[in-house]
Design an enzyme around this catalytic site. Structure first.
Site, PDB file in Angstrom:
ATOM      1  N   ARG A  56       0.856  -1.189   0.000  1.00  0.00           N
ATOM      2  CA  ARG A  56       0.000   0.000   0.000  1.00  0.00           C
ATOM      3  C   ARG A  56       0.892   1.240   0.000  1.00  0.00           C
ATOM      4  O   ARG A  56       2.111   1.141   0.110  1.00  0.00           O
ATOM      5  CB  ARG A  56      -1.015  -0.011   1.156  1.00  0.00           C
ATOM      6  CG  ARG A  56      -0.649  -0.639   2.462  1.00  0.00           C
ATOM      7  CD  ARG A  56       0.440   0.036   3.218  1.00  0.00           C
ATOM      8  NE  ARG A  56       0.198   1.451   3.361  1.00  0.00           N
ATOM      9  CZ  ARG A  56       1.141   2.348   3.527  1.00  0.00           C
ATOM     10  NH1 ARG A  56       2.429   1.979   3.596  1.00  0.00           N
ATOM     11  NH2 ARG A  56       0.876   3.622   3.656  1.00  0.00           N
ATOM     12  N   GLY A  57       0.233   2.409  -0.114  1.00  0.00           N
ATOM     13  CA  GLY A  57       0.978   3.647  -0.317  1.00  0.00           C
ATOM     14  C   GLY A  57       1.028   3.883  -1.822  1.00  0.00           C
ATOM     15  O   GLY A  57       1.329   2.947  -2.588  1.00  0.00           O
ATOM     16  N   GLN A 207      -1.975   2.439  10.005  1.00  0.00           N
ATOM     17  CA  GLN A 207      -0.700   2.483   9.265  1.00  0.00           C
ATOM     18  C   GLN A 207       0.357   3.299  10.013  1.00  0.00           C
ATOM     19  O   GLN A 207       1.551   3.030   9.900  1.00  0.00           O
ATOM     20  CB  GLN A 207      -0.902   3.096   7.867  1.00  0.00           C
ATOM     21  CG  GLN A 207      -1.652   2.218   6.897  1.00  0.00           C
ATOM     22  CD  GLN A 207      -3.142   2.503   6.905  1.00  0.00           C
ATOM     23  OE1 GLN A 207      -3.706   2.894   7.928  1.00  0.00           O
ATOM     24  NE2 GLN A 207      -3.795   2.311   5.777  1.00  0.00           N
ATOM     25  N   ASP A 248      -2.103  10.753  -2.156  1.00  0.00           N
ATOM     26  CA  ASP A 248      -2.526   9.689  -3.077  1.00  0.00           C
ATOM     27  C   ASP A 248      -2.908  10.226  -4.446  1.00  0.00           C
ATOM     28  O   ASP A 248      -2.819   9.519  -5.448  1.00  0.00           O
ATOM     29  CB  ASP A 248      -3.699   8.900  -2.484  1.00  0.00           C
ATOM     30  CG  ASP A 248      -3.175   7.919  -1.465  1.00  0.00           C
ATOM     31  OD1 ASP A 248      -2.893   8.342  -0.330  1.00  0.00           O
ATOM     32  OD2 ASP A 248      -2.999   6.741  -1.832  1.00  0.00           O
ATOM     33  N   LYS A 259      -4.689   9.913   3.139  1.00  0.00           N
ATOM     34  CA  LYS A 259      -5.381   9.064   4.120  1.00  0.00           C
ATOM     35  C   LYS A 259      -6.378   9.864   4.955  1.00  0.00           C
ATOM     36  O   LYS A 259      -6.088  10.981   5.384  1.00  0.00           O
ATOM     37  CB  LYS A 259      -4.317   8.404   5.011  1.00  0.00           C
ATOM     38  CG  LYS A 259      -4.834   7.500   6.104  1.00  0.00           C
ATOM     39  CD  LYS A 259      -5.794   6.433   5.639  1.00  0.00           C
ATOM     40  CE  LYS A 259      -5.216   5.536   4.551  1.00  0.00           C
ATOM     41  NZ  LYS A 259      -6.261   4.709   3.881  1.00  0.00           N
TER      42      LYS A 259
END
Ligand code: MRU
Length: 357
Positions: A56-57, A207, A248, A259
């Protein structure tokens, strides 16, 4: 995660072998309890790994998907360039359906589509696949270099002795290595600046607690974990003098999706007179969208909010709203650190100038 460190680097993901090889990635859902490498031998496994946040990321999703395309084309048996392009379209569209918000995924798929179209003089599918693998490796190498540049540019913004607040994980684990927001922190730390990081735990999937606190701790950067709801108090007490997060997707006017919880932090930073910075490579900019209102926001499963791991923390059947990202308006962002420098003020003209470099 090839972070600059005296300690052995942890590798977020790597392609093992040549065109008939496979992708190996850290299963980030297991961190911090276990550091487990997960082999991916087919495109379905990569799709699931992205969907389930094993990888992820934003930049890491793009890189994993690029290698996922190579896996998807290993089984191609056709002979014409047109058939290869057709199969590539099926595989890349399938990977694009894994998560909607991080534009790096769509950007990486378009890089591979463009490369395959350019290679129309290639005879065999093996040669075409080798070109795609080369392109995927290039995407990974370019991301690592961009992260290092982001670190160098961003460290200039960090005062010698200061507290920095970050949210989610925009570290080596979220990129080819070194990170974006955490690159700024690593570079400042390497320059000898006495910085102390406050890491938001980042509900609902933690996270910040599981990944950022782990990463910073691994690399000897002083870090204190806080619950998301503590950020205002930490700012009021003067413990942090700036906020740095990743992104993102950044629209043409600088509105930034990151996020869930990032927007609240930007508002809090404004209320406390603290600069709020975003760090992201140009692959995270989506100039086709004029503002953040057009950014698709991923909605995730109710269980992520009603359960901690498998343990219920809310009454069964309760209504839940679980957007995974929010959009911070450009006006709240003091600067966006990209590989070409610091974009400030954040507006359409400045962004166009930097991204076209
Ligand atoms: O849902 P996630 O963990 O993929 O969300 C990640 C983030 O929001 C990061 O801040 C962002 O992708 C930047 S990564 C350099």
């Amino acid at each position: 995660m090839n972070v600059h460190s005296e300690k052995a680097p942890v590798v977020t993901m790597r392609w093992v072998g040549e065109v008939d090889g496979y992708l190996e990635l850290i299963d980030q859902t297991k961190l911090p309890s276990e550091l487990v490498q997960m082999p991916c031998h087919d495109v379905e496994t990569v799709w699931e790994a992205i969907r389930a946040l094993r990888v992820r990321g934003a930049p890491a999703i793009g890189i994993a998907a690029a290698y996922g395309v190579c896996l998807g084309l290993q089984t191609f048996t056709g002979s014409s360039h047109a058939d290869f392009l057709h199969r590539l379209e099926e595989v890349s569209s399938y990977l694009e359906s894994s998560r909607p918000t991080a534009v790096n995924l769509f950007w990486a798929m378009n890089r591979l589509r463009t490369r395959a179209r350019q290679e129309d003089q290639r005879e065999s599918s093996e040669e075409l696949l080798a070109c795609l693998l080369e392109e995927a490796r290039r995407i990974e190498a370019e991301d690592l270099e961009a992260c290092q540049r982001i670190g160098a540019h961003g460290a200039e913004l960090i005062e010698p002795e200061t507290g920095v607040l970050t949210h989610c994980n925009a570290g080596g684990l979220a990129t080819a290595g070194y990170g974006t927001a955490l690159a700024v922190i690593y570079a400042a730390h390497e320059q000898g600046k006495a910085i102390h990081v406050y890491a938001d735990e980042t509900r609902p999937l933690l996270q910040g607690a599981r990944l950022t606190a782990w990463e910073l701790h691994q690399h000897g950067v002083p870090v204190t974990l806080i619950c998301d709801s503590m950020a205002a108090q930490v700012m009021r007490e003067g413990r942090v003098r700036c906020v740095v997060t990743g992104a993102d997707r950044i629209a043409a006017n600088g509105d930034t999706a990151n996020k869930i919880g990032t927007y609240s932090l930007a508002l809090l930073a404004e209320a406390h007179g603290i600069p709020f910075y975003v760090a992201a490579p140009t692959s995270t900019f989506d100039l086709s969208l004029s503002s953040g209102e057009q950014i698709p926001i991923e909605q995730r499963a109710n269980e992520e909010v009603t359960h901690m791991q498998l343990f219920p923390t809310a009454p069964e059947g309760i209504g839940v709203y679980n957007p995974a990202f929010d959009v911070t308006p450009a006006r709240l962002i003091r600067g966006i650190v990209c590989e070409h420098g610091v974009i400030s003020p954040v507006n359409t003209d400045q962004i166009a100038k930097f991204v076209s470099r």
